[in-house]
Motif scaffolding. Sequence first.
Motif, short mmCIF file in Angstrom:
data_model
loop_
_atom_site.label_atom_id
_atom_site.label_comp_id
_atom_site.label_asym_id
_atom_site.label_seq_id
_atom_site.Cartn_x
_atom_site.Cartn_y
_atom_site.Cartn_z
N ILE A 1 -3.27 1.25 -8.50
CA ILE A 1 -3.06 0.60 -9.83
C ILE A 1 -2.48 -0.76 -9.85
O ILE A 1 -3.15 -1.56 -10.37
CB ILE A 1 -1.97 1.93 -10.74
CG1 ILE A 1 -2.78 2.59 -10.91
CG2 ILE A 1 -1.74 0.94 -11.99
CD1 ILE A 1 -1.20 3.95 -12.34
N LEU A 2 -1.08 -0.91 -8.89
CA LEU A 2 -1.51 -2.37 -8.64
C LEU A 2 -2.26 -3.21 -8.18
O LEU A 2 -2.47 -4.37 -8.46
CB LEU A 2 -0.19 -2.22 -8.05
CG LEU A 2 1.47 -1.59 -8.74
CD1 LEU A 2 2.57 -1.68 -7.79
CD2 LEU A 2 1.54 -2.79 -9.81
N PHE A 3 -3.00 -2.41 -7.31
CA PHE A 3 -4.17 -3.03 -6.61
C PHE A 3 -4.81 -3.47 -7.42
O PHE A 3 -5.89 -4.52 -7.69
CB PHE A 3 -4.53 -2.41 -5.16
CG PHE A 3 -5.96 -2.63 -5.24
CD1 PHE A 3 -5.85 -4.18 -4.12
CD2 PHE A 3 -6.87 -2.73 -5.41
CE1 PHE A 3 -7.59 -4.68 -4.10
CE2 PHE A 3 -8.14 -2.16 -4.72
CZ PHE A 3 -8.04 -4.01 -4.37
N ARG A 4 -5.73 -2.68 -8.46
CA ARG A 4 -6.54 -2.74 -9.25
C ARG A 4 -6.05 -3.85 -9.89
O ARG A 4 -6.77 -5.15 -10.70
CB ARG A 4 -6.72 -1.47 -9.95
CG ARG A 4 -7.24 -0.16 -9.70
CD ARG A 4 -7.14 0.64 -10.09
NE ARG A 4 -8.06 0.63 -11.68
CZ ARG A 4 -8.74 1.13 -12.15
NH1 ARG A 4 -8.11 3.16 -12.24
NH2 ARG A 4 -9.39 1.06 -13.46
N LYS B 1 3.12 7.60 -4.55
CA LYS B 1 3.46 6.19 -4.24
C LYS B 1 1.80 5.89 -4.36
O LYS B 1 1.17 4.66 -4.85
CB LYS B 1 3.81 6.12 -2.84
CG LYS B 1 5.19 6.76 -3.18
CD LYS B 1 5.70 5.38 -4.13
CE LYS B 1 7.66 5.99 -4.15
NZ LYS B 1 7.93 4.71 -5.23
N LEU B 2 1.47 6.54 -3.25
CA LEU B 2 -0.43 6.28 -3.31
C LEU B 2 -1.37 5.82 -4.80
O LEU B 2 -1.98 4.66 -5.02
CB LEU B 2 -1.25 6.93 -2.57
CG LEU B 2 -0.87 7.21 -1.36
CD1 LEU B 2 -1.59 8.46 -0.41
CD2 LEU B 2 -1.49 6.06 -0.18
N ARG B 3 -1.04 6.96 -6.03
CA ARG B 3 -1.26 5.97 -7.01
C ARG B 3 -1.07 5.42 -7.62
O ARG B 3 -1.35 4.10 -8.55
CB ARG B 3 -1.14 7.39 -7.95
CG ARG B 3 -1.41 7.57 -9.25
CD ARG B 3 -1.38 8.28 -10.18
NE ARG B 3 -2.21 9.27 -9.40
CZ ARG B 3 -1.58 10.94 -10.24
NH1 ARG B 3 -0.87 11.33 -11.03
NH2 ARG B 3 -1.84 11.81 -9.75
N PHE C 1 -0.26 -8.46 -0.90
CA PHE C 1 -0.57 -8.63 0.33
C PHE C 1 -2.01 -8.21 0.19
O PHE C 1 -2.79 -8.68 1.13
CB PHE C 1 0.50 -7.88 1.46
CG PHE C 1 0.66 -8.48 1.80
CD1 PHE C 1 2.46 -9.10 1.42
CD2 PHE C 1 1.98 -8.71 3.36
CE1 PHE C 1 3.65 -9.79 1.53
CE2 PHE C 1 2.58 -8.58 3.31
CZ PHE C 1 3.65 -9.65 2.74
N VAL C 2 -2.41 -7.29 -0.09
CA VAL C 2 -4.05 -6.76 -0.74
C VAL C 2 -4.36 -7.83 -0.86
O VAL C 2 -5.79 -8.07 -0.51
CB VAL C 2 -3.50 -5.34 -1.40
CG1 VAL C 2 -4.99 -5.15 -1.24
CG2 VAL C 2 -3.33 -4.48 -0.29
#
Length: 270
Positions: free
Chosen positions: A32-35, A26-28, A126-127
């Motif tokens: 990836i989505l954040f990048r 989940k963190l990975r 959101f980020v």
Amino acid sequence: MSNKEYSFATGNTKAVGASPAPWLLKLREIWILFRIQFAEVRDEWVWIVLMASMFPFTTLLFLKYFSPVQTPEVMVRIITGNMVFALTIMGVNVLGQVIAEQKKQGHFLYYAALPVSKLNFVFALFVRGLLTCIPSVVILAVLGQWIYGLTFVYSIGMIPVFLISLLACVGMGTMIGFLSPSPQLASLLAQSLMMVINFLTPVLVTVEMLPAVLQKTAYLFPTTYVAEAFRIIVTDGWTMDVARNMLILTGFIGICLYLLARKMDWRIDG
């Protein structure tokens, strides 16, 4: 041949090539989505900062030279109110329109074809909104103190106050973008809402200065709690009133995440 190996560090035997823990996956996925979101705004950050800062900064100067009363309380309200203004420009207005337009163009169909959690995708948005809002809020805080000759009370409590406040406003913009049936309606709703929550709620004025009806409806918008928390944290530091506002805003963020996870559609009709 055995497909297990012994760990001298833990004293346990584990399977070779075993898949990572679910929480690590989940963190990975979030990373990836954040990048991906970061790459979209990386080349436009200069325009983002200028666009988000110009209107609040102009209002800040206007109120400096034309406001008849310049008490410390009024000056703090003007500075923090314009910080909230900068926050809503990017977190509500621009983000809502960007998401609605991307949805119309089918950008999110790519994510719909992947085993991506909607909740993680919303968190990445959101980020993204957080990153686009932080520069203008900081710029308005620094310039406001310099223009009005004030010095804020700095404390560690500013960090959670600013982060939670930013996320609450970003939640509004994300909901507008995804739940609006068209980009045109999203644009109209976002711009109208931005005017309402900045000028018809106790952001730049006290709640007593508003008509009776608006005094009640103001508490339906997160910016009311954001503005109050900003004013208190920069003058008195962390207090129970700040904690109360943060609790309310955290609940608002939770509601936004729940509604988006349940109601969000990857595509748009028409």
